[in-house]
Design an enzyme around this catalytic site. Structure first.
Site, PDB file in Angstrom:
ATOM      1  N   ARG A  98       0.825  -1.224   0.000  1.00 42.41           N
ATOM      2  CA  ARG A  98       0.000   0.000   0.000  1.00 42.41           C
ATOM      3  C   ARG A  98       0.855   1.269   0.000  1.00 42.41           C
ATOM      4  NH1 ARG A  98      -2.922  -3.814  -0.469  1.00 42.41           N
ATOM      5  NH2 ARG A  98      -4.967  -4.112   0.484  1.00 42.41           N
TER       6      ARG A  98
ATOM      7  N   SER B 203     -10.425  -0.782   4.051  1.00 45.45           N
ATOM      8  CA  SER B 203      -9.674  -0.882   5.306  1.00 45.45           C
ATOM      9  C   SER B 203      -9.226   0.515   5.728  1.00 45.45           C
ATOM     10  CB  SER B 203      -8.427  -1.754   5.128  1.00 45.45           C
ATOM     11  OG  SER B 203      -8.788  -3.037   4.685  1.00 45.45           O
TER      12      SER B 203
ATOM     13  N   GLU C 262      -4.509   3.604   6.519  1.00 42.66           N
ATOM     14  CA  GLU C 262      -4.241   3.366   5.093  1.00 42.66           C
ATOM     15  C   GLU C 262      -4.764   4.534   4.254  1.00 42.66           C
ATOM     16  OE1 GLU C 262      -5.398  -0.453   3.274  1.00 42.66           O
ATOM     17  OE2 GLU C 262      -6.190   0.703   1.598  1.00 42.66           O
TER      18      GLU C 262
HETATM   19  P1  FAD Z   1      -9.012   8.591  -4.260  1.00 44.98           P
HETATM   20  O1  FAD Z   1      -9.556   8.394  -2.893  1.00 44.98           O
HETATM   21  O2  FAD Z   1      -9.803   9.404  -5.203  1.00 44.98           O
HETATM   22  O3  FAD Z   1      -7.539   9.179  -4.164  1.00 44.98           O
HETATM   23  C1  FAD Z   1      -6.604   8.596  -3.307  1.00 44.98           C
HETATM   24  C2  FAD Z   1      -5.371   9.517  -3.204  1.00 44.98           C
HETATM   25  O4  FAD Z   1      -4.695   9.589  -4.446  1.00 44.98           O
HETATM   26  C3  FAD Z   1      -5.745  10.965  -2.854  1.00 44.98           C
HETATM   27  O5  FAD Z   1      -4.710  11.475  -2.049  1.00 44.98           O
HETATM   28  C4  FAD Z   1      -5.755  11.668  -4.208  1.00 44.98           C
HETATM   29  O6  FAD Z   1      -5.456  13.043  -4.088  1.00 44.98           O
HETATM   30  C5  FAD Z   1      -4.645  10.934  -4.945  1.00 44.98           C
HETATM   31  N1  FAD Z   1      -4.891  10.843  -6.397  1.00 44.98           N
HETATM   32  C6  FAD Z   1      -5.933  10.231  -7.010  1.00 44.98           C
HETATM   33  N2  FAD Z   1      -5.765  10.235  -8.348  1.00 44.98           N
HETATM   34  C7  FAD Z   1      -4.613  10.901  -8.603  1.00 44.98           C
HETATM   35  C8  FAD Z   1      -3.886  11.230  -9.788  1.00 44.98           C
HETATM   36  N3  FAD Z   1      -4.322  10.892 -11.010  1.00 44.98           N
HETATM   37  N4  FAD Z   1      -2.728  11.909  -9.652  1.00 44.98           N
HETATM   38  C9  FAD Z   1      -2.253  12.245  -8.430  1.00 44.98           C
HETATM   39  N5  FAD Z   1      -2.884  11.954  -7.272  1.00 44.98           N
HETATM   40  C10 FAD Z   1      -4.053  11.292  -7.349  1.00 44.98           C
HETATM   41  N6  FAD Z   1      -7.705  -1.045  -1.700  1.00 44.98           N
HETATM   42  C11 FAD Z   1      -6.907  -2.105  -1.915  1.00 44.98           C
HETATM   43  O7  FAD Z   1      -5.699  -1.955  -2.135  1.00 44.98           O
HETATM   44  N7  FAD Z   1      -7.403  -3.370  -1.886  1.00 44.98           N
HETATM   45  C12 FAD Z   1      -8.707  -3.624  -1.651  1.00 44.98           C
HETATM   46  O8  FAD Z   1      -9.116  -4.786  -1.639  1.00 44.98           O
HETATM   47  C13 FAD Z   1      -9.576  -2.531  -1.438  1.00 44.98           C
HETATM   48  N8  FAD Z   1     -10.885  -2.727  -1.178  1.00 44.98           N
HETATM   49  C14 FAD Z   1     -11.700  -1.658  -0.977  1.00 44.98           C
HETATM   50  C15 FAD Z   1     -13.069  -1.895  -0.757  1.00 44.98           C
HETATM   51  C16 FAD Z   1     -13.930  -0.840  -0.563  1.00 44.98           C
HETATM   52  C17 FAD Z   1     -15.383  -1.114  -0.324  1.00 44.98           C
HETATM   53  C18 FAD Z   1     -13.442   0.500  -0.602  1.00 44.98           C
HETATM   54  C19 FAD Z   1     -14.386   1.654  -0.417  1.00 44.98           C
HETATM   55  C20 FAD Z   1     -12.090   0.743  -0.799  1.00 44.98           C
HETATM   56  C21 FAD Z   1     -11.200  -0.336  -0.996  1.00 44.98           C
HETATM   57  N9  FAD Z   1      -9.835  -0.147  -1.206  1.00 44.98           N
HETATM   58  C22 FAD Z   1      -9.025  -1.217  -1.458  1.00 44.98           C
HETATM   59  C23 FAD Z   1      -9.263   1.216  -1.172  1.00 44.98           C
HETATM   60  C24 FAD Z   1      -9.405   1.986  -2.519  1.00 44.98           C
HETATM   61  O9  FAD Z   1     -10.306   1.334  -3.362  1.00 44.98           O
HETATM   62  C25 FAD Z   1      -8.065   2.094  -3.228  1.00 44.98           C
HETATM   63  O10 FAD Z   1      -7.115   2.764  -2.420  1.00 44.98           O
HETATM   64  C26 FAD Z   1      -8.189   2.855  -4.559  1.00 44.98           C
HETATM   65  O11 FAD Z   1      -7.005   2.730  -5.289  1.00 44.98           O
HETATM   66  C27 FAD Z   1      -8.539   4.330  -4.380  1.00 44.98           C
HETATM   67  O12 FAD Z   1      -8.885   4.849  -5.635  1.00 44.98           O
HETATM   68  P2  FAD Z   1      -9.629   6.245  -5.808  1.00 44.98           P
HETATM   69  O13 FAD Z   1      -9.521   6.632  -7.232  1.00 44.98           O
HETATM   70  O14 FAD Z   1     -10.987   6.193  -5.260  1.00 44.98           O
HETATM   71  O15 FAD Z   1      -8.697   7.163  -4.900  1.00 44.98           O
HETATM   72  N1  EPU Z   2      -9.847 -10.966  10.636  1.00 48.41           N
HETATM   73  C1  EPU Z   2     -10.529 -11.017  11.832  1.00 48.41           C
HETATM   74  N2  EPU Z   2     -11.521 -10.111  12.068  1.00 48.41           N
HETATM   75  C2  EPU Z   2     -11.861  -9.151  11.176  1.00 48.41           C
HETATM   76  C3  EPU Z   2     -11.159  -9.090   9.948  1.00 48.41           C
HETATM   77  C4  EPU Z   2     -10.147 -10.007   9.700  1.00 48.41           C
HETATM   78  O1  EPU Z   2     -10.263 -11.854  12.685  1.00 48.41           O
HETATM   79  O2  EPU Z   2     -12.752  -8.361  11.475  1.00 48.41           O
HETATM   80  C5  EPU Z   2      -8.744 -11.947  10.373  1.00 48.41           C
HETATM   81  C6  EPU Z   2      -9.218 -13.309   9.994  1.00 48.41           C
HETATM   82  O3  EPU Z   2      -8.320 -14.224  10.512  1.00 48.41           O
HETATM   83  C7  EPU Z   2      -9.133 -13.292   8.467  1.00 48.41           C
HETATM   84  C8  EPU Z   2      -7.875 -12.466   8.251  1.00 48.41           C
HETATM   85  O4  EPU Z   2      -7.925 -11.508   9.308  1.00 48.41           O
HETATM   86  O5  EPU Z   2      -9.040 -14.568   7.935  1.00 48.41           O
HETATM   87  C9  EPU Z   2      -7.776 -11.739   6.921  1.00 48.41           C
HETATM   88  O6  EPU Z   2      -8.950 -10.994   6.729  1.00 48.41           O
HETATM   89  P1  EPU Z   2      -9.414 -10.518   5.266  1.00 48.41           P
HETATM   90  O7  EPU Z   2      -9.263 -11.623   4.295  1.00 48.41           O
HETATM   91  O8  EPU Z   2     -10.738  -9.875   5.384  1.00 48.41           O
HETATM   92  O9  EPU Z   2      -8.330  -9.484   4.890  1.00 48.41           O
HETATM   93  P2  EPU Z   2      -7.769  -8.224   5.612  1.00 48.41           P
HETATM   94  O10 EPU Z   2      -6.368  -8.515   5.983  1.00 48.41           O
HETATM   95  O11 EPU Z   2      -8.623  -7.711   6.674  1.00 48.41           O
HETATM   96  C10 EPU Z   2      -6.767  -7.273   3.412  1.00 48.41           C
HETATM   97  C11 EPU Z   2      -6.733  -5.954   2.711  1.00 48.41           C
HETATM   98  C12 EPU Z   2      -7.994  -5.768   1.897  1.00 48.41           C
HETATM   99  C13 EPU Z   2      -8.080  -6.889   0.878  1.00 48.41           C
HETATM  100  C14 EPU Z   2      -8.104  -8.231   1.613  1.00 48.41           C
HETATM  101  C15 EPU Z   2      -8.099  -9.414   0.661  1.00 48.41           C
HETATM  102  C16 EPU Z   2      -5.377  -4.446   4.026  1.00 48.41           C
HETATM  103  C17 EPU Z   2      -5.338  -3.288   4.960  1.00 48.41           C
HETATM  104  N3  EPU Z   2      -6.599  -4.871   3.672  1.00 48.41           N
HETATM  105  O12 EPU Z   2      -7.811  -7.219   4.356  1.00 48.41           O
HETATM  106  O13 EPU Z   2      -7.881  -4.524   1.215  1.00 48.41           O
HETATM  107  O14 EPU Z   2      -9.229  -6.764   0.082  1.00 48.41           O
HETATM  108  O15 EPU Z   2      -6.926  -8.331   2.464  1.00 48.41           O
HETATM  109  O16 EPU Z   2      -6.826  -9.683   0.218  1.00 48.41           O
HETATM  110  O17 EPU Z   2      -4.338  -4.950   3.619  1.00 48.41           O
HETATM  111  C18 EPU Z   2      -8.217  -2.187   1.511  1.00 48.41           C
HETATM  112  O18 EPU Z   2      -6.978  -2.058   1.373  1.00 48.41           O
HETATM  113  O19 EPU Z   2      -8.977  -1.203   1.643  1.00 48.41           O
HETATM  114  C19 EPU Z   2      -8.794  -3.526   1.510  1.00 48.41           C
HETATM  115  C20 EPU Z   2     -10.100  -3.772   1.706  1.00 48.41           C
END
Ligand code: FAD
Ligand code: EPU
Length: 354
Positions: free
Chosen positions: A166, A236, A331
Site C-alpha cells: 500500500r 480498510s 491506510e
Molecule cells: P481517491 O480516494 O480518489 O484518491 C486517493 C489519493 O490519491 C488521494 O490522495 C488523491 O489526491 C490521490 N490521487 C488520485 N488520483 C490521482 C492522480 N491521477 N494523480 C495524483 N494523485 C491522485 N484497496 C486495496 O488496495 N485493496 C482492496 O481490496 C480494497 N478494497 C476496498 C473496498 C472498498 C469497499 C473500498 C471503499 C475501498 C477499498 N480499497 C481497497 C481502497 C481503494 O479502493 C483504493 O485505495 C483505490 O485505489 C482508491 O482509488 P480512488 O480513485 O478512489 O482514490
Molecule cells: N480478521 C478477523 N476479524 C476481522 C477481519 C479479519 O479476525 O474483522 C482476520 C481473519 O483471521 C481473516 C484475516 O484476518 O481470515 C484476513 O482478513 P481478510 O481476508 O478480510 O483481509 P484483511 O487482511 O482484513 C486485506 C486488505 C484488503 C483486501 C483483503 C483481501 C489491508 C489493509 N486490507 O484485508 O484490502 O481486500 O486483504 O486480500 O491490507 C483495503 O486495502 O482497503 C482492503 C479492503
C-alpha cells in the site's frame, strides 16, 4: 451538447465513498491531459490549492476544501499484443474494476484477483492496490506523471516506483506536485491462477478459470465488505501491521492471532483480528462505527462527520496499542482545508518493527 464541468461551493458527498458532507470551493471534472494542465496553470497563477481525486474511495475530507478538487476522468485504453504478452496503456481516470472486466472479456487473464476494488487507475498505482495474493506492482511497467510546476510529463519505470505494501514513490517524493496521467501494465499470455488459501474450498482442479476466480472474489467481497453506495466507507481504514518475528512470537504466546510471514522475514498480522479481539462493545461515535463483518473497515452509518470518524479511529488506535503493543497505521489519505495531512500529525504512530 456542452455539459457543465465545474461547480462552485458544492458538496463532495457523492464524490467520496465515506459520503462525508463537506464542500469544495470549486470542483472541476478533467477529461483530457490538456484540461488538467489548464486547471493546474490557473491554480498556480491564482495561488489556489488543488488536489486530484479518482473515486474518493481512499480519502477522508476533514473539513471544507478551500481550493479546487479536480475529478479525474481522463480515459482511454490501448492494448498492444506481443508474442508472449500484452502491453496495456491505460489513462488514469479509467476505473480499475472496469479494466479488470474489460481484459477478462477479451480473454486477457491475470487481473481477476483484483476484482471489485473501487477507484481509478491513477490511484491504483499510488496506493499499489492489492488483494488475494496480487498487487498492482505485479503487472506495472511504468507510470507517467505530470509535473504541476513545469507541466512536463515523465515516465517512471516500475523499478523506480518503489512499490511496497500500500505504498509507492507517488505517496512520498512525488506526492503533491505531480499528477498521474497514465500507467502501463504487462500481462503474460501463460496464465497462472493465484489460488488464495481461503478460496481453496470453492475452487477445484476442474473449475479453475479466470472467470470463476473473478466471480468467486466478487462474491466473497460482496459478503465481507460494505457497499459504499449503501454504507459510507473507504475499505480498510488501517493497514495490516508488519512486525518483527520476535514481536510476533511474543504476541502469539499470548493470543491465537493468525500470522502471514513475508518474503523479507517480517510478519504481517491482521489488524481486523486485533480490533475484533479488543472486543469494543458496540462502540460508535455519532454515526461513525466499526463494520461488524470486517473490523478493519470503519463506516459512516448515515450522517457521520469526519471528526467522528477520526475520534473513533483514535480510540481504536489507542486501545489496540495498549492491549497488544501494536500501532495501527491508517491506510487512507486525510485531506485538510488546503491539502493532504500526514497521518502522523493526527495519530500518535509508533514503530512496530522494533
Ligand atoms: P481517491 O480516494 O480518489 O484518491 C486517493 C489519493 O490519491 C488521494 O490522495 C488523491 O489526491 C490521490 N490521487 C488520485 N488520483 C490521482 C492522480 N491521477 N494523480 C495524483 N494523485 C491522485 N484497496 C486495496 O488496495 N485493496 C482492496 O481490496 C480494497 N478494497 C476496498 C473496498 C472498498 C469497499 C473500498 C471503499 C475501498 C477499498 N480499497 C481497497 C481502497 C481503494 O479502493 C483504493 O485505495 C483505490 O485505489 C482508491 O482509488 P480512488 O480513485 O478512489 O482514490
Ligand atoms: N480478521 C478477523 N476479524 C476481522 C477481519 C479479519 O479476525 O474483522 C482476520 C481473519 O483471521 C481473516 C484475516 O484476518 O481470515 C484476513 O482478513 P481478510 O481476508 O478480510 O483481509 P484483511 O487482511 O482484513 C486485506 C486488505 C484488503 C483486501 C483483503 C483481501 C489491508 C489493509 N486490507 O484485508 O484490502 O481486500 O486483504 O486480500 O491490507 C483495503 O486495502 O482497503 C482492503 C479492503
Amino acid at each position: 451538447m456542452h455539459k457543465k464541468n465545474h461547480f462552485c461551493n458544492q458538496s463532495l458527498k457523492d464524490l467520496n465513498t465515506f459520503a462525508i458532507d463537506v464542500k469544495a470551493k470549486k470542483i472541476i471534472f478533467a477529461k483530457t491531459i490538456k484540461d488538467l494542465i489548464n486547471i493546474s496553470k490557473m491554480c498556480n497563477i491564482s495561488n489556489t490549492p488543488y488536489i486530484i481525486l479518482g473515486e474518493g474511495s481512499n480519502t477522508l475530507f476533514l473539513e471544507n476544501y478551500t481550493g479546487v478538487v479536480i475529478i479525474n476522468r481522463i480515459k482511454g485504453i490501448k492494448i498492444t499484443e506481443k508474442k508472449n504478452f500484452w502491453l496495456i496503456h491505460i489513462f488514469s481516470g479509467e476505473k480499475w474494476h472496469d479494466l479488470v472486466k474489460f481484459t477478462l472479456n477479451l480473454g486477457i487473464f491475470g487481473l481477476e484477483n483484483l476484482a471489485l476494488i473501487p477507484g481509478c487507475i491513477g490511484s491504483a498505482a499510488i496506493q499499489n492496490i492489492g488483494a488475494y495474493g496480487l498487487e498492482f506492482k505485479d503487472f506495472c511497467q511504468y507510470v507517467d506523471i505530470l509535473c504541476f510546476k513545469k507541466h512536463t510529463i515523465t515516465r517512471i519505470n516500475k523499478n523506480s516506483c518503489k512499490f511496497s505494501y500500500r505504498n509507492s514513490i507517488f505517496k512520498n517524493q512525488y506526492s503533491n506536485q505531480y499528477g498521474i496521467i497514465s500507467v502501463g501494465i504487462k500481462i503474460v499470455k501463460t496464465w497462472r491462477p493465484i489460488i488464495f488459501s481461503s478460496f481453496q474450498k470453492y475452487i477445484t482442479l476442474t473449475n479453475i478459470t479466470a472467470h470463476n476466480i473473478f466471480n468467486l472474489i466478487c462474491k466473497i467481497r460482496k459478503k465481507k465488505l460494505p457497499d459504499p453506495k449503501k454504507i459510507g466507507n473507504a475499505g480498510s481504514f488501517f493497514k495490516n501491521p508488519i512486525i518483527t518475528k520476535k514481536k510476533a512470537e511474543k504476541l502469539a504466546s499470548l493470543y491465537p492471532i493468525p500470522f502471514y510471514p513475508q518474503k523479507d522475514g517480517l510478519i504481517k498480522i491482521s489488524g481486523g483480528w486485533l480490533i475484533e479481539n479488543y472486543k469494543f462493545k458496540n462502540i460508535h461515535i455519532g454515526d461513525a462505527a466499526i463494520y461488524e463483518k470486517q473490523q478493519l473497515v470503519l463506516i459512516n452509518k448515515k450522517n457521520a462527520t469526519s471528526q467522528e470518524i477520526v475520534k473513533l479511529a483514535k480510540i481504536i488506535h489507542t486501545c489496540v496499542f495498549k492491549k497488544f503493543n501494536i500501532s495501527l497505521e491508517p491506510e487512507i489519505d486525510f485531506i485538510g482545508p488546503i491539502g493532504k495531512i500526514k497521518s502522523s500529525d493526527i495519530f500518535e504512530l509508533k514503530k512496530n518493527k522494533v
